[in-house]
Design a protein around this motif. Structure first.
Motif, PDB file in Angstrom:
ATOM      1  N   ILE A   1      44.073  28.186  -9.779  1.00 34.79           N
ATOM      2  CA  ILE A   1      43.567  29.391  -9.078  1.00 34.79           C
ATOM      3  C   ILE A   1      43.118  30.388  -9.979  1.00 34.79           C
ATOM      4  O   ILE A   1      43.683  30.685 -10.968  1.00 34.79           O
ATOM      5  CB  ILE A   1      44.396  29.977  -7.995  1.00 34.79           C
ATOM      6  CG1 ILE A   1      44.757  29.372  -6.674  1.00 34.79           C
ATOM      7  CG2 ILE A   1      44.066  31.523  -7.492  1.00 34.79           C
ATOM      8  CD1 ILE A   1      45.638  29.852  -5.708  1.00 34.79           C
ATOM      9  N   ASP A   2      41.776  30.880  -9.635  1.00 35.37           N
ATOM     10  CA  ASP A   2      41.260  31.903 -10.598  1.00 35.37           C
ATOM     11  C   ASP A   2      41.352  33.360  -9.646  1.00 35.37           C
ATOM     12  O   ASP A   2      40.477  33.420  -8.860  1.00 35.37           O
ATOM     13  CB  ASP A   2      39.883  31.725 -10.874  1.00 35.37           C
ATOM     14  CG  ASP A   2      39.116  32.687 -11.572  1.00 35.37           C
ATOM     15  OD1 ASP A   2      39.627  33.960 -11.746  1.00 35.37           O
ATOM     16  OD2 ASP A   2      37.855  32.863 -11.754  1.00 35.37           O
ATOM     17  N   LEU A   3      42.292  34.004  -9.927  1.00 40.97           N
ATOM     18  CA  LEU A   3      42.721  35.201  -8.970  1.00 40.97           C
ATOM     19  C   LEU A   3      41.854  36.491  -9.677  1.00 40.97           C
ATOM     20  O   LEU A   3      42.264  37.041 -10.688  1.00 40.97           O
ATOM     21  CB  LEU A   3      43.934  35.536  -9.075  1.00 40.97           C
ATOM     22  CG  LEU A   3      44.478  36.697  -8.126  1.00 40.97           C
ATOM     23  CD1 LEU A   3      44.103  36.386  -6.608  1.00 40.97           C
ATOM     24  CD2 LEU A   3      45.946  36.820  -7.889  1.00 40.97           C
ATOM     25  N   GLY A   4      40.405  36.639  -9.473  1.00 39.51           N
ATOM     26  CA  GLY A   4      39.693  37.430 -10.254  1.00 39.51           C
ATOM     27  C   GLY A   4      39.540  38.766  -9.499  1.00 39.51           C
ATOM     28  O   GLY A   4      39.967  39.172  -8.578  1.00 39.51           O
TER      29      GLY A   4
ATOM     30  N   SER B   1      37.331  39.038  -3.774  1.00 35.85           N
ATOM     31  CA  SER B   1      38.509  39.639  -3.680  1.00 35.85           C
ATOM     32  C   SER B   1      38.628  41.025  -2.896  1.00 35.85           C
ATOM     33  O   SER B   1      38.848  41.900  -3.487  1.00 35.85           O
ATOM     34  CB  SER B   1      38.905  39.768  -4.995  1.00 35.85           C
ATOM     35  OG  SER B   1      38.966  38.419  -5.840  1.00 35.85           O
TER      36      SER B   1
ATOM     37  N   LYS C   1      43.206  43.605  -8.515  1.00 37.94           N
ATOM     38  CA  LYS C   1      43.748  43.147  -9.984  1.00 37.94           C
ATOM     39  C   LYS C   1      43.870  44.621 -10.929  1.00 37.94           C
ATOM     40  O   LYS C   1      44.777  44.186 -11.894  1.00 37.94           O
ATOM     41  CB  LYS C   1      42.621  42.097 -10.308  1.00 37.94           C
ATOM     42  CG  LYS C   1      43.164  41.432 -11.482  1.00 37.94           C
ATOM     43  CD  LYS C   1      42.104  40.305 -11.968  1.00 37.94           C
ATOM     44  CE  LYS C   1      42.740  39.557 -13.124  1.00 37.94           C
ATOM     45  NZ  LYS C   1      41.510  38.276 -13.153  1.00 37.94           N
TER      46      LYS C   1
ATOM     47  N   VAL D   1      47.908  29.777 -11.879  1.00 35.74           N
ATOM     48  CA  VAL D   1      47.028  31.032 -11.576  1.00 35.74           C
ATOM     49  C   VAL D   1      46.684  31.598 -13.107  1.00 35.74           C
ATOM     50  O   VAL D   1      47.411  31.477 -14.049  1.00 35.74           O
ATOM     51  CB  VAL D   1      47.909  32.039 -10.932  1.00 35.74           C
ATOM     52  CG1 VAL D   1      46.865  33.355 -10.764  1.00 35.74           C
ATOM     53  CG2 VAL D   1      48.355  31.398  -9.447  1.00 35.74           C
TER      54      VAL D   1
ATOM     55  N   SER E   1      47.539  41.070  -3.335  1.00 36.61           N
ATOM     56  CA  SER E   1      46.922  39.916  -3.921  1.00 36.61           C
ATOM     57  C   SER E   1      47.351  38.709  -3.270  1.00 36.61           C
ATOM     58  O   SER E   1      46.742  37.735  -3.056  1.00 36.61           O
ATOM     59  CB  SER E   1      47.297  39.979  -5.219  1.00 36.61           C
ATOM     60  OG  SER E   1      46.659  40.933  -6.215  1.00 36.61           O
TER      61      SER E   1
ATOM     62  N   SER F   1      37.498  35.240  -6.074  1.00 41.02           N
ATOM     63  CA  SER F   1      38.625  34.244  -6.539  1.00 41.02           C
ATOM     64  C   SER F   1      38.172  32.933  -5.912  1.00 41.02           C
ATOM     65  O   SER F   1      37.390  32.969  -5.160  1.00 41.02           O
ATOM     66  CB  SER F   1      39.938  34.805  -5.603  1.00 41.02           C
ATOM     67  OG  SER F   1      40.467  36.072  -6.316  1.00 41.02           O
TER      68      SER F   1
ATOM     69  N   THR G   1      51.627  38.848 -10.821  1.00 35.64           N
ATOM     70  CA  THR G   1      50.943  37.953 -10.469  1.00 35.64           C
ATOM     71  C   THR G   1      51.969  36.972  -9.904  1.00 35.64           C
ATOM     72  O   THR G   1      51.380  36.252  -8.860  1.00 35.64           O
ATOM     73  CB  THR G   1      50.038  37.504 -11.612  1.00 35.64           C
ATOM     74  OG1 THR G   1      49.351  38.739 -12.144  1.00 35.64           O
ATOM     75  CG2 THR G   1      49.099  36.283 -11.051  1.00 35.64           C
TER      76      THR G   1
END
Lengths: 212, 623
Positions: free
Chosen positions: B7-10, B39, B88, B155, B131, B14, B169
């Motif tokens: 997962i790219d939690l941008g 996001s 974020k 992540v 998030s 995302s 996170t």
């Protein structure tokens, strides 16, 4: 004897279980962690290679699906491995660590100036002081002088380190009077420690000047 | 056992990806085909949560922008709701740590506590909770797209994230019902996506220009080990700034009042974004803004746009030079340059980056996907740990030094920055006075000399220690940083061999009890099955649409024809009849139909309100 958290096989304390290859998660000295004999002279490339290979075998990423006990052992072993590598990689910290293993503490007060450095230290401190006080006009000339001085310090540190490593080899080879060698090692180590501190002071003074 | 997802939690978008055979693949939204999930999280007054495009659609209803600040507005008969973007930026921060630019964007409950909390209506939400909603949406998306449960994930986090931000996170993952098996640095993930770990030895620059943030990282890769040599960046530089240039151009000649109108500004922003994208592969683009009484059109050539945008790109390059200086490298010593983030599609960016480093950047992968793809590669390696794959090992480094406060408030460094992790250090503690039962320990993270200038990580009391004269007890405390860059502390009495329990109080972030409580709270919202949640959403959409429509039909009765009104009312009454039933698909279909039917009416309402704004303007000009 310790018991492997993965296969329960009993073994001597070491990094990896000889039976199943899982990390044992036990505390070891830095040489034992990397499965090295207690020798002072080490080849840095070979050391790195050993570290990488062992790292591949014990890293937690390899045991993402294992039981909590194995995962914990993997974490502990990898941390031990990293710490051991960092300790042995630098000849100075290796020398200090080795002295500790021998129960030969360096003089607690490292701030004491080694006599052969006294004159140099005095001059450098004076130059740094002048640089801090300097007015705009003279800053550049002073900076150049301090930079030159920094080179001198670096050169001296390098020569001292070479001397240290020569003594490492002599120790490993069993040459010379033991206690004399230990004393020489100690003196070289505190000299390098002092030179490093001094270089840091110089760098800070130069940075401070650049910031204005 | 289920597969591990990446997962790219941008900050702006995302994504979720997984290995399909030898290659990583993004799981796109099965309905829209969009691989990106914005996001953006909307929390409706009744408590329902919307994420992504649907949250954006809610935005005009839930918030208004006044004086550069987003205000939540209430619904009739309900509490206020809000839409949160860029959560974020707030992850793992205490109130005093939030950047000045970000302090006024939302309403916060408490700036003095260890965790910032968004105040939405009468409730408060931590950044980890918000998030977690994004993570839940990604989880649901992968489940819908691939028909498989997502339980374990990798992540990504920015390389400079400190312990608290990393912990936050992981907390978000836990709140979303996910097991975060590994956090990976974003630039490392980007390099993995390009297979750079196979490089025997080399230096990589990862240039990441996203929607709102810019990061540059210089990595050293050797034998599968990734070392972060330097990072730099600008937390407020990204694609949005380029859009703003075009918005200013488009709105430049309009009366100031109109420029402040939220709808006009939003339309202009969309036009700007479209034009910017077009200019990436065309020489010219037209900006069109439709207003009730006129149409504003501007043609802009790529050359003109690049002249305007040059300063922004220059700012990012300045950061690159600073990072290179920190890494003590000349630009030519970098062996590969990787582009990440949608804004790196701009030819100007590619050209200027190529000029700086003296080599063509790698851009064969979609820059929006790179980080997620790399996360999936790492997930694949972790899955391989059950089988055979043993070709690669990813070792990140700790981004900041870790130490303890000693006498006189000086920070004693125990673990230096850029040390490969996992790593640990043991420190011996003793007592200062006879019969002392506890030792206070303060753990800090940072590069400054004094503990008060570093970030406080945790405080804890060691003990109870056996009654002994001063200096006799010897307690060994082990500080261990795990593969995710998160600190664990254990203590052992050297004499008795007994393990001490340590009650670590994080200085920032959430305690375990708080997480447990939030987990309990989130069950009613989050752990219902997907269909149930979709039904609730559909019902809410219906209620909202019907409510808004009733008001509009009353207020703007003059803007609608009798037969049009009849059509709309027929559809509305059908929807009213089923809106509380359980046929989710039917409710959604009717909502869609009613939306389409009312679109011309809604457009007339907007034109009308804007022309009124214009009239007002001309009256003011006359007086």
């Amino acid at each position: 004897m310790v018991q492997c958290p993965s296969c329960a096989w009993p073994s001597e304390p070491r990094l990896i279980c000889p039976q199943c290859g899982a990390p044992l998660g036990v505390e070891l000295d830095c040489f034992a962690a990397l499965e090295l004999p207690r020798k002072l002279a080490l080849d840095s490339r070979e050391l790195e290679h050993i570290y990488h290979e062992a790292g591949r075998r014990v890293h937690p990423d390899r045991f993402a699906a294992a039981t909590p006990a194995v995962r914990q052992a993997s974490l502990k072993s990898t941390a031990l491995l990293t710490r051991s590598y960092r300790t042995l990689r630098d000849p100075v910290s290796r020398g200090r660590y080795w002295l500790e293993l021998m129960d030969e503490k360096l003089a607690e007060n490292n701030q004491r100036v080694p006599p052969e450095l006294a004159e140099l230290v005095f001059e450098v401190q004076q130059q740094i002081g002048e640089l801090r006080e300097a007015q705009n006009g003279s800053v550049n000339t002073l900076c150049a002088a301090v930079r030159e001085r920094r080179e001198e310090l670096a050169g001296l540190a390098a020569r001292t380190q070479e001397e240290l490593e020569r003594n490492f080899a002599r120790w490993d080879g069993g040459a010379g009077e033991r206690q004399d060698l230990v004393n020489e090692l100690k003196s070289a180590l505190s000299k390098i420690a002092y030179l490093r501190t001094l270089t840091r002071d110089v760098d800070r003074a130069l940075e401070g000047t650049a910031a204005h | 056992m289920s597969r591990i997802f990446g997962i790219d939690l941008g900050t702006t978008n995302s994504l979720i990806a997984v290995m399909e055979g030898e290659r990583p693949q993004i799981a796109a939204d099965p309905q829209t085909g969009n691989p990106l999930l914005p996001s953006v999280v909307a929390i409706a007054p009744q408590g329902e949560v919307f994420v992504g495009e649907r949250a954006i659609a809610m935005e005009p209803h839930l918030t208004v922008e006044r004086d550069g600040r987003i205000h939540a507005i209430g619904f009739e008969g309900g509490e206020a709701g809000a839409v949160v973007r860029s959560v974020k930026r707030y992850m793992g921060l205490g109130g005093d740590e939030v950047a000045a630019e970000d302090r006024h964007r939302y309403s916060f409950a408490d700036f003095s506590g260890p965790v910032v909390r968004f105040a939405i209506g009468k409730r408060t939400f931590t950044p980890s909770q918000i998030s977690a909603e994004i993570l839940r949406a990604l989880k649901a998306r992968a489940a819908a797209a691939l028909g498989e449960q997502v339980e374990r994930v990798v992540v990504t986090v920015p390389a400079y994230f400190n312990d608290g931000q990393r912990q936050a996170t992981k907390d978000a993952g836990r709140l979303a019902g996910l097991d975060v098996v590994r956090l990976v640095n974003e630039p490392t993930a980007a390099s993995l996506a390009y297979g750079l770990h196979q490089m025997a030895e080399g230096r990589v620059a990862v240039y990441d220009l996203g929607g709102g943030t810019f990061d540059i990282s210089i990595l050293n890769i050797k034998g599968g080990i990734f070392e972060v040599l330097a990072t730099n960046g600008d937390t407020h530089l990204g694609g949005d700034d380029f859009d703003r240039l075009l918005v200013d151009l488009l709105l430049g000649e309009l009366p100031p009042q109109l420029r402040l109108d939220r709808h006009v500004w939003n339309s202009a922003r969309l036009a700007a974004e479209a034009a910017k994208k077009r200019l990436s592969d065309h020489d010219e683009a037209e900006l069109v803004l439709r207003l009730p009484d006129r149409e504003v059109r501007k043609t802009i050539s790529r050359t003109e746009f690049e002249r305007m945008a040059d300063d922004l790109v220059g700012r990012s390059l300045e950061r690159c030079r600073m990072a290179l200086a920190d890494a003590q490298l000349a630009p030519a010593e970098v062996d590969a340059v990787v582009l990440v983030g949608g804004s790196t599609r701009m030819p100007l960016v590619r050209r200027r980056v190529a000029e700086l480093f003296g080599r063509e950047p790698m851009c064969s992968l979609d820059p929006d996907h790179v980080v997620a793809l790399g996360a999936a590669v790492q997930a694949g390696v972790l899955m391989g740990s059950m089988g055979s794959r043993d070709d690669m090992l990813l070792l990140d480094v700790v981004p900041l030094s870790l130490g303890i406060e000693t006498m006189g408030g000086v920070m004693e460094r125990l673990i230096h920055r850029n040390t490969t992790i996992p790593t640990s250090v043991a420190e011996m503690f003793t007592t200062a006075v006879d019969n002392q039962t506890h030792v206070d320990i303060h753990v800090v993270q940072g590069e400054r000399e004094l503990a008060r200038d570093c970030r406080s990580l945790a405080r804890f009391k060691l003990g109870p220690i056996e009654l002994q004269p001063a200096g006799v007890p010897r307690v060994e405390v082990t500080f261990l940083i795990d593969a995710n860059g998160i600190l664990n502390v254990t203590a052992r009495d050297q004499r008795t061999g007994r393990e001490h329990s340590i009650d670590v109080k994080p200085s920032y972030g959430l305690t375990d009890e708080e997480i447990e409580r939030m987990l309990g709270e989130s069950i009613d919202l989050g752990e219902q099955d997907l269909e149930q949640r979709m039904l609730i959403s559909a019902r809410n959409d219906a209620a909202q649409l019907l409510g808004a429509l009733a008001r509009q039909l009353e207020e703007y009765a003059s803007l609608i024809q009798a037969d049009e009104r009849q059509h709309i009312e027929e559809c509305a009454s059908k929807l009213e009849g089923v809106q509380n039933g359980t046929d989710r698909a039917y409710i959604s279909a009717l909502v869609e139909e009613l939306n389409q039917l009312t679109t011309p009416f809604a457009e007339r309402i907007m034109d009308y309100t804007i022309s009124r704004a214009l009239e007002k303007k001309s009256v003011e000009e006359l007086s």
